[in-house]
Design an enzyme around this catalytic site. Structure first.
Site, PDB file in Angstrom:
ATOM      1  N   TRP A 103      24.432 -63.416   2.973  1.00 33.35           N
ATOM      2  CA  TRP A 103      23.907 -64.773   3.242  1.00 33.35           C
ATOM      3  C   TRP A 103      24.525 -65.269   4.320  1.00 33.35           C
ATOM      4  O   TRP A 103      23.989 -66.138   5.271  1.00 33.35           O
ATOM      5  CB  TRP A 103      23.981 -65.671   2.078  1.00 33.35           C
ATOM      6  CG  TRP A 103      23.165 -65.246   1.027  1.00 33.35           C
ATOM      7  CD1 TRP A 103      23.430 -64.591  -0.186  1.00 33.35           C
ATOM      8  CD2 TRP A 103      21.716 -64.892   0.839  1.00 33.35           C
ATOM      9  NE1 TRP A 103      22.451 -64.166  -1.087  1.00 33.35           N
ATOM     10  CE2 TRP A 103      21.286 -64.201  -0.488  1.00 33.35           C
ATOM     11  CE3 TRP A 103      20.684 -65.312   1.621  1.00 33.35           C
ATOM     12  CZ2 TRP A 103      20.078 -63.864  -0.776  1.00 33.35           C
ATOM     13  CZ3 TRP A 103      19.483 -64.797   1.460  1.00 33.35           C
ATOM     14  CH2 TRP A 103      19.076 -64.077   0.171  1.00 33.35           C
ATOM     15  N   ASP A 172      27.392 -73.416   1.846  1.00 32.60           N
ATOM     16  CA  ASP A 172      26.253 -72.989   1.087  1.00 32.60           C
ATOM     17  C   ASP A 172      26.868 -72.635  -0.238  1.00 32.60           C
ATOM     18  O   ASP A 172      27.359 -71.647  -0.533  1.00 32.60           O
ATOM     19  CB  ASP A 172      25.634 -71.537   1.575  1.00 32.60           C
ATOM     20  CG  ASP A 172      24.592 -70.932   1.054  1.00 32.60           C
ATOM     21  OD1 ASP A 172      24.203 -71.545  -0.006  1.00 32.60           O
ATOM     22  OD2 ASP A 172      24.082 -69.908   1.583  1.00 32.60           O
ATOM     23  N   LYS A 196      19.457 -70.738  -8.604  1.00 42.23           N
ATOM     24  CA  LYS A 196      20.645 -69.797  -9.174  1.00 42.23           C
ATOM     25  C   LYS A 196      21.291 -70.620 -10.322  1.00 42.23           C
ATOM     26  O   LYS A 196      21.146 -70.198 -11.416  1.00 42.23           O
ATOM     27  CB  LYS A 196      21.400 -69.240  -8.046  1.00 42.23           C
ATOM     28  CG  LYS A 196      20.943 -68.045  -7.619  1.00 42.23           C
ATOM     29  CD  LYS A 196      20.996 -68.216  -6.024  1.00 42.23           C
ATOM     30  CE  LYS A 196      20.240 -66.671  -5.361  1.00 42.23           C
ATOM     31  NZ  LYS A 196      20.075 -66.805  -4.144  1.00 42.23           N
TER      32      LYS A 196
HETATM   33  C1  LIG Z   1      19.864 -66.806  -2.680  1.00 51.29           C
HETATM   34  C2  LIG Z   1      20.700 -67.399  -1.717  1.00 51.29           C
HETATM   35  C3  LIG Z   1      20.384 -67.832  -0.737  1.00 51.29           C
HETATM   36  C4  LIG Z   1      18.904 -67.664  -0.282  1.00 51.29           C
HETATM   37  O1  LIG Z   1      18.203 -68.819  -0.994  1.00 51.29           O
HETATM   38  P1  LIG Z   1      16.494 -69.123  -0.716  1.00 51.29           P
HETATM   39  O2  LIG Z   1      16.384 -70.451  -1.437  1.00 51.29           O
HETATM   40  O3  LIG Z   1      15.785 -67.723  -1.427  1.00 51.29           O
HETATM   41  O4  LIG Z   1      16.159 -69.030   0.760  1.00 51.29           O
HETATM   42  C5  LIG Z   1      21.006 -68.359   0.417  1.00 51.29           C
HETATM   43  N1  LIG Z   1      22.548 -68.257   0.104  1.00 51.29           N
HETATM   44  C6  LIG Z   1      23.094 -67.845  -1.096  1.00 51.29           C
HETATM   45  C7  LIG Z   1      24.492 -67.808  -1.233  1.00 51.29           C
HETATM   46  C8  LIG Z   1      22.174 -67.203  -2.053  1.00 51.29           C
HETATM   47  O5  LIG Z   1      22.587 -66.945  -3.001  1.00 51.29           O
END
Ligand SMILES: *Cc1c(COP(=O)(O)O)cnc(C)c1O
Length: 361
Positions: A103, A172, A196
């Site tokens: 990511w 993030d 998540k």
């Molecule tokens: C899943 C994830 C993303 C991507 O998320 P989307 O909502 O599918 O764009 C980005 N960063 C991390 C750390 C993730 O686990």
């Protein structure tokens, strides 16, 4: 009661049963409107109440100071990979990133469209199995970006890197937002896809310190400016009403159990007992992440062969323990034990893993 399994998928992921039941109960007649929330206006007073409650819960649970604004956006965390550099670029100053996995790598790639990107630290040399130590961000960058928890590799920051007070730290937090107590004042921007650790897919929470909203170039597309959404309280256009409502129900549940401090205690215990099984397996199970970088949320491990891993995933499935296959890019196994994974689910997994070892070594 309908059948429920223990869902270890990395995302979309398991949700609190209490929140799902509440949604079911209210589904056909939301807030006495005689309509489902899926059918009503995003500008109705009934929805407005839900919307405000959702934002207030984020502020309350995370203890956000008043100058931190909460947005509910679409496009996933992946859209923030470009919205962050677009909104935070600062007169050509370099943008600094730490690369701790897939990511981060994607975020870095997007930032390059907006200017000079410096990767100040990386753990790529050892398959992203650790969080780099002694990360040094310069005091002359536009912002410093980290991925707080690396969903695929199972690593998580145990302490936050230092940044100069002039440089906003951007994180993030897609796969661990609200998993432990943090000091929000350390961050300029926090963002997370909800699917998540917060709620369902379809909405991204973005938290921005107010003073950072004016950096965006005037001629940028309107929908891509955070300021547009902050000014209209995330109701500039039709938002993802249902996911926001679901997040509200999940956050209410989090609050009801004692908020983030109580959740952190549970999370630490769940992770510890699972890592203990790996550590005490005499190498039958091998953790991917270095001990000092282990994630509370995504527990990644390998068995001796891919065949044995496949067998393990299959037998777990037969015991209603689903979603244990590692990410396709790294293989192995991964148990995602987010906030909503009950301790009983982790215990069931542990019992299974111990039995599997006995029968297969
Ligand atoms: C899943 C994830 C993303 C991507 O998320 P989307 O909502 O599918 O764009 C980005 N960063 C991390 C750390 C993730 O686990």
């Amino acid at each position: 009661m309908t059948k429920r399994v223990y869902n270890f998928y990395a995302g979309p992921a398991t949700l609190p049963l209490a929140a799902l039941k509440k949604a079911q109960e209210e589904f056909l007649n939301f807030s006495n409107t005689g309509m489902s929330i899926l059918e009503i206006s995003h500008r109705s007073k009934e929805y407005a109440k839900t919307h405000a409650e959702a934002s207030n819960l984020v502020k309350e649970l995370m203890h956000l100071p008043d100058d931190y604004k909460v947005m509910w956006l679409q496009g996933g965390a992946s859209s923030q990979f470009y919205m962050v550099p677009l909104n935070l670029q600062d007169n050509g100053k370099p943008m600094e990133y730490v690369n701790t996995g897939t990511w981060s790598t994607k975020a870095i790639k997007e930032a390059k469209f907006y200017g000079d990107v410096k990767v100040v630290a990386s753990s790529e040399d050892e398959k992203f199995s650790y969080i780099p130590k002694d990360i040094v961000f310069s005091d002359k960058s536009a912002f410093a970006h980290i991925t707080g928890n690396n969903t695929i590799y199972g690593t998580e920051y145990h302490e936050w890197p230092k940044v100069s007070s002039d440089v906003p730290l951007v994180c993030d937090m897609s796969s661990h937002m609200m998993n432990k107590v943090i000091d929000p004042k350390k961050f300029g921007v926090i963002y997370a896809g909800a699917q998540k650790n917060i709620g369902p897919a379809g909405v991204t929470i973005v938290i921005v310190r107010e003073d950072l909203l004016d950096r965006v170039p005037k001629d940028s597309p309107i929908m891509q400016k955070w300021k547009t959404h902050v000014d209209k309280d995330s109701l500039f256009n039709t938002g993802p009403v249902f996911p926001i409502y679901m997040c509200k129900l999940c956050l209410e549940y989090l609050k009801s159990i004692g908020g983030i401090p109580a959740m952190e205690k549970i999370n630490r215990k769940k992770a510890k007992i699972l890592y203990d099984v790996i550590d005490n397996s005499d190498g039958f199970y091998e953790g991917h992440a270095k001990t000092d970088s282990r994630s509370l949320m995504n527990v990644t491990f390998n068995l001796q062969t891919p065949e044995l891993e496949e067998k393990c995933v299959k037998e777990a499935l037969a015991k209603d323990l689903v979603g244990l296959k590692g990410h396709r890019s790294v293989g192995g196994m991964r148990a995602s034990i987010y906030n909503a994974m009950p301790a009983d689910g982790v215990q069931a997994l542990i019992d299974f893993l111990k039995g599997f070892q006995q029968n297969n070594q």
